[in-house]
Design a protein around this motif. Structure first.
Motif, PDB file in Angstrom:
ATOM      1  N   GLU A  65       0.818  -1.212   0.000  1.00 56.16           N
ATOM      2  CA  GLU A  65       0.000   0.000   0.000  1.00 56.16           C
ATOM      3  C   GLU A  65       0.851   1.262   0.000  1.00 56.16           C
ATOM      4  O   GLU A  65       0.393   2.342  -0.389  1.00 56.16           O
ATOM      5  CB  GLU A  65      -0.932   0.002   1.210  1.00 56.16           C
ATOM      6  CG  GLU A  65      -0.193   0.075   2.542  1.00 56.16           C
ATOM      7  CD  GLU A  65      -1.044  -0.343   3.722  1.00 56.16           C
ATOM      8  OE1 GLU A  65      -1.171   0.472   4.652  1.00 56.16           O
ATOM      9  OE2 GLU A  65      -1.582  -1.458   3.712  1.00 56.16           O
ATOM     10  N   THR A  66       2.101   1.145   0.444  1.00 58.98           N
ATOM     11  CA  THR A  66       3.013   2.288   0.471  1.00 58.98           C
ATOM     12  C   THR A  66       3.775   2.435  -0.848  1.00 58.98           C
ATOM     13  O   THR A  66       4.360   3.480  -1.107  1.00 58.98           O
ATOM     14  CB  THR A  66       4.017   2.138   1.634  1.00 58.98           C
ATOM     15  OG1 THR A  66       3.297   1.866   2.834  1.00 58.98           O
ATOM     16  CG2 THR A  66       4.830   3.400   1.844  1.00 58.98           C
ATOM     17  N   GLY A  67       3.768   1.388  -1.657  1.00 59.19           N
ATOM     18  CA  GLY A  67       4.517   1.406  -2.907  1.00 59.19           C
ATOM     19  C   GLY A  67       5.654   0.427  -2.929  1.00 59.19           C
ATOM     20  O   GLY A  67       6.518   0.489  -3.812  1.00 59.19           O
ATOM     21  N   GLY A  68       5.683  -0.501  -1.957  1.00 61.55           N
ATOM     22  CA  GLY A  68       6.761  -1.481  -1.878  1.00 61.55           C
ATOM     23  C   GLY A  68       6.324  -2.876  -2.263  1.00 61.55           C
ATOM     24  O   GLY A  68       5.276  -3.068  -2.896  1.00 61.55           O
ATOM     25  N   GLN A  69       7.119  -3.858  -1.864  1.00 58.75           N
ATOM     26  CA  GLN A  69       6.857  -5.251  -2.228  1.00 58.75           C
ATOM     27  C   GLN A  69       6.549  -6.126  -1.012  1.00 58.75           C
ATOM     28  O   GLN A  69       6.280  -7.311  -1.170  1.00 58.75           O
ATOM     29  CB  GLN A  69       8.060  -5.822  -2.986  1.00 58.75           C
ATOM     30  CG  GLN A  69       8.366  -5.115  -4.296  1.00 58.75           C
ATOM     31  CD  GLN A  69       7.257  -5.251  -5.320  1.00 58.75           C
ATOM     32  OE1 GLN A  69       6.431  -6.145  -5.236  1.00 58.75           O
ATOM     33  NE2 GLN A  69       7.228  -4.338  -6.283  1.00 58.75           N
ATOM     34  N   GLU A  70       6.658  -5.560   0.198  1.00 57.33           N
ATOM     35  CA  GLU A  70       6.245  -6.241   1.419  1.00 57.33           C
ATOM     36  C   GLU A  70       6.908  -7.618   1.570  1.00 57.33           C
ATOM     37  O   GLU A  70       6.247  -8.637   1.766  1.00 57.33           O
ATOM     38  CB  GLU A  70       4.720  -6.373   1.445  1.00 57.33           C
ATOM     39  CG  GLU A  70       4.137  -6.462   2.842  1.00 57.33           C
ATOM     40  CD  GLU A  70       2.630  -6.187   2.877  1.00 57.33           C
ATOM     41  OE1 GLU A  70       1.998  -6.688   3.821  1.00 57.33           O
ATOM     42  OE2 GLU A  70       2.109  -5.479   1.989  1.00 57.33           O
ATOM     43  N   LEU A  71       8.235  -7.638   1.525  1.00 61.20           N
ATOM     44  CA  LEU A  71       8.959  -8.904   1.616  1.00 61.20           C
ATOM     45  C   LEU A  71       9.225  -9.350   3.045  1.00 61.20           C
ATOM     46  O   LEU A  71       9.638 -10.487   3.261  1.00 61.20           O
ATOM     47  CB  LEU A  71      10.296  -8.811   0.864  1.00 61.20           C
ATOM     48  CG  LEU A  71      10.240  -8.799  -0.657  1.00 61.20           C
ATOM     49  CD1 LEU A  71      11.633  -9.026  -1.223  1.00 61.20           C
ATOM     50  CD2 LEU A  71       9.286  -9.848  -1.200  1.00 61.20           C
ATOM     51  N   GLY A  72       9.030  -8.469   4.026  1.00 59.14           N
ATOM     52  CA  GLY A  72       9.360  -8.830   5.394  1.00 59.14           C
ATOM     53  C   GLY A  72      10.862  -8.766   5.612  1.00 59.14           C
ATOM     54  O   GLY A  72      11.654  -8.613   4.674  1.00 59.14           O
ATOM     55  N   ARG A  73      11.277  -8.888   6.874  1.00 54.97           N
ATOM     56  CA  ARG A  73      12.704  -8.737   7.188  1.00 54.97           C
ATOM     57  C   ARG A  73      13.530  -9.906   6.647  1.00 54.97           C
ATOM     58  O   ARG A  73      14.653  -9.713   6.195  1.00 54.97           O
ATOM     59  CB  ARG A  73      12.900  -8.619   8.700  1.00 54.97           C
ATOM     60  CG  ARG A  73      12.079  -7.534   9.379  1.00 54.97           C
ATOM     61  CD  ARG A  73      12.158  -6.185   8.689  1.00 54.97           C
ATOM     62  NE  ARG A  73      11.466  -5.151   9.448  1.00 54.97           N
ATOM     63  CZ  ARG A  73      10.790  -4.157   8.895  1.00 54.97           C
ATOM     64  NH1 ARG A  73      10.690  -4.078   7.583  1.00 54.97           N
ATOM     65  NH2 ARG A  73      10.204  -3.235   9.634  1.00 54.97           N
ATOM     66  N   VAL A  74      12.979 -11.124   6.687  1.00 53.38           N
ATOM     67  CA  VAL A  74      13.718 -12.266   6.155  1.00 53.38           C
ATOM     68  C   VAL A  74      13.912 -12.121   4.648  1.00 53.38           C
ATOM     69  O   VAL A  74      15.011 -12.341   4.120  1.00 53.38           O
ATOM     70  CB  VAL A  74      12.992 -13.583   6.490  1.00 53.38           C
ATOM     71  CG1 VAL A  74      13.569 -14.749   5.687  1.00 53.38           C
ATOM     72  CG2 VAL A  74      13.105 -13.883   7.983  1.00 53.38           C
ATOM     73  N   GLY A  75      12.868 -11.730   3.942  1.00 61.04           N
ATOM     74  CA  GLY A  75      12.997 -11.506   2.504  1.00 61.04           C
ATOM     75  C   GLY A  75      13.970 -10.395   2.180  1.00 61.04           C
ATOM     76  O   GLY A  75      14.739 -10.472   1.206  1.00 61.04           O
ATOM     77  N   MET A  76      13.957  -9.344   3.005  1.00 58.31           N
ATOM     78  CA  MET A  76      14.914  -8.261   2.816  1.00 58.31           C
ATOM     79  C   MET A  76      16.347  -8.766   2.978  1.00 58.31           C
ATOM     80  O   MET A  76      17.240  -8.389   2.211  1.00 58.31           O
ATOM     81  CB  MET A  76      14.640  -7.143   3.820  1.00 58.31           C
ATOM     82  CG  MET A  76      13.390  -6.335   3.530  1.00 58.31           C
ATOM     83  SD  MET A  76      12.839  -5.359   4.975  1.00 58.31           S
ATOM     84  CE  MET A  76      14.311  -4.379   5.310  1.00 58.31           C
ATOM     85  N   ALA A  77      16.577  -9.620   3.990  1.00 58.28           N
ATOM     86  CA  ALA A  77      17.926 -10.132   4.222  1.00 58.28           C
ATOM     87  C   ALA A  77      18.452 -10.849   2.994  1.00 58.28           C
ATOM     88  O   ALA A  77      19.611 -10.668   2.589  1.00 58.28           O
ATOM     89  CB  ALA A  77      17.925 -11.070   5.432  1.00 58.28           C
TER      90      ALA A  77
END
Length: 402
Positions: A65-77
């Motif tokens: 909703e903010t314009g991102g992909q919402e991967l979570g912290r594990v996905g970001m890592a």
């Protein structure tokens, strides 16, 4: 925790890996694409950012909703590590400090109006941002309670006076988060404010020369002399500045580690490629036991860092503050980055010390890792306090509810 990643996260990782290989590394290899501060120049950066946006590889850390992909912290890592195979990678995907941490805290703490005014332009890549907390002695650094910059009530807003320094990105930033003192209360004496670079009442005293390559906007010393900020631009509430700081820095420290793991792997990659072809005294470097031990040790240290980062990322995704996990990751990975760069330069010899590879860039950059977002010693103090408070429970396992 389960160390498998979802097919969706793997898809993003693979697409990022291809983008870095095909699009970013060729730009990194050409020194004409660097600016005066050893970062990617504005023109090449914007072209790469447009491509990244068009391929859906943008702001992975934010909610959809903010314009991102919402991967979570594990996905970001997983993905941040892959991005940083290039020294220019994170900024291309809008995942570089300080914007990265600022966007996440604004998403979590901002009102709808604040998100529209202050967050959306950063997400869109239209402006850059900065987080102004650290001060020269006797002001606040690792200890926010020492902050001396003051914000006093004046009508419907606040007037801010004081000084900040080593503020990353301030030279190019349009939007700022500023932490100032509003009372003498030990826990509720700080407040976080939002202000725009075009507002009067503040100035950049100087861009501080540093040892390493710089983020865009450098590291600056700022003066505040009557900066007026309306009450609507207080982040959370008056007295919640420490809370905002903790919300931002906890995740930001870990995202640094995610990126530094990518740089550490890059050092091994460059060193391995050279050791496999460089010959001397009748054999290739890679065939020498001393060199092989160097690589084996780095491989182990990097994997230890990945496990520490993943555990902290998982804990954050479970709703924990993960303070001890983040501190352990920060200490280990910061030191690992310096060690990886130093070892890779040693294996490459004079070539590593030259600018023919990114190793000297990484080496200069790496020294700051043990200082930014809390020095090693501060994080070790945090761990000792936690150990004292928890005793043997410091090493307890989370038990599944069944």
């Amino acid at each position: 925790m389960d160390f498998t990643i979802s097919p969706r996260v793997e898809d993003f990782r693979a697409r990022i890996a291809r983008f870095v290989e095909d699009e970013i590394l060729p730009v990194e290899a050409d020194r004409a694409n660097y600016d005066a501060h050893d970062n990617i120049a504005a023109g090449p950066l914007e072209r790469l950012r447009q491509k990244a946006r068009s391929e859906g590889l943008w702001c992975l850390q934010l909610k959809k909703e903010t314009g991102g992909q919402e991967l979570g912290r594990v996905g970001m890592a997983v993905c941040y590590e892959e991005m940083q195979r290039s020294i220019f990678g994170p900024v291309v995907f809008n995942s570089a400090a300080p914007d990265d941490g600022n966007m996440m805290v604004l998403e979590a703490a901002g009102t709808p109006e604040q998100k529209e005014r202050w967050l959306a332009p950063i997400v869109a890549g239209q402006v850059r941002s900065s987080f102004a907390m650290t001060e020269p002695h006797p002001g606040g650094g690792s200890d926010p309670s020492m902050i001396g910059t003051t914000a006093r009530r004046d009508g419907g807003g606040y007037v801010i006076d004081g000084q900040k320094w080593f503020i990353t990105g301030a030279g190019d930033a349009q939007h700022f988060i500023l932490v100032a003192k509003t009372s003498d209360d030990a826990r509720k004496g700080l407040t976080a404010f939002l202000f725009d670079a075009d507002q009067p009442g503040w100035s950049i005293r100087r861009r501080i020369p540093i040892m390493g390559p710089e983020e865009h906007g450098g590291h600056c010393e700022l003066d505040f002399d009557g900066l007026e900020v309306g009450a609507e631009n207080v982040l959370l509430n008056e007295g919640d500045g420490l809370k905002v700081t903790q919300m931002r820095l906890g995740v930001a420290r870990l995202t640094h580690c995610m990126r530094w793991l990518g740089l550490s792997k890059k050092c091994v990659e460059i060193a391995t490629e050279y050791a496999q072809r460089r010959e001397g005294f009748g054999q290739k470097l890679i065939e020498r036991e001393s060199i092989r031990m160097m690589f084996g040790d780095l491989a182990m240290q990097i994997e230890m860092g990945r496990l520490l980062v993943m555990k902290a990322a998982w804990a954050l995704d479970q709703g924990s503050f993960a303070r001890k996990e983040v501190s352990m990751a920060k200490i280990h990975v910061a030191n690992l980055l310096h060690r990886a760069a130093d070892t890779a330069i040693q294996i490459n010899g004079a070539r590593g010390y030259s600018a023919d590879t990114p190793l000297e860039w990484i080496y200069r950059y790496a020294r700051q890792a043990r200082l930014v977002d809390g020095a090693d010693e501060v994080h070790k103090m945090v761990l000792e306090r936690t150990l004292t408070a928890e005793g043997r429970d410091f090493w307890s396992w989370d038990v599944a509810q069944g």
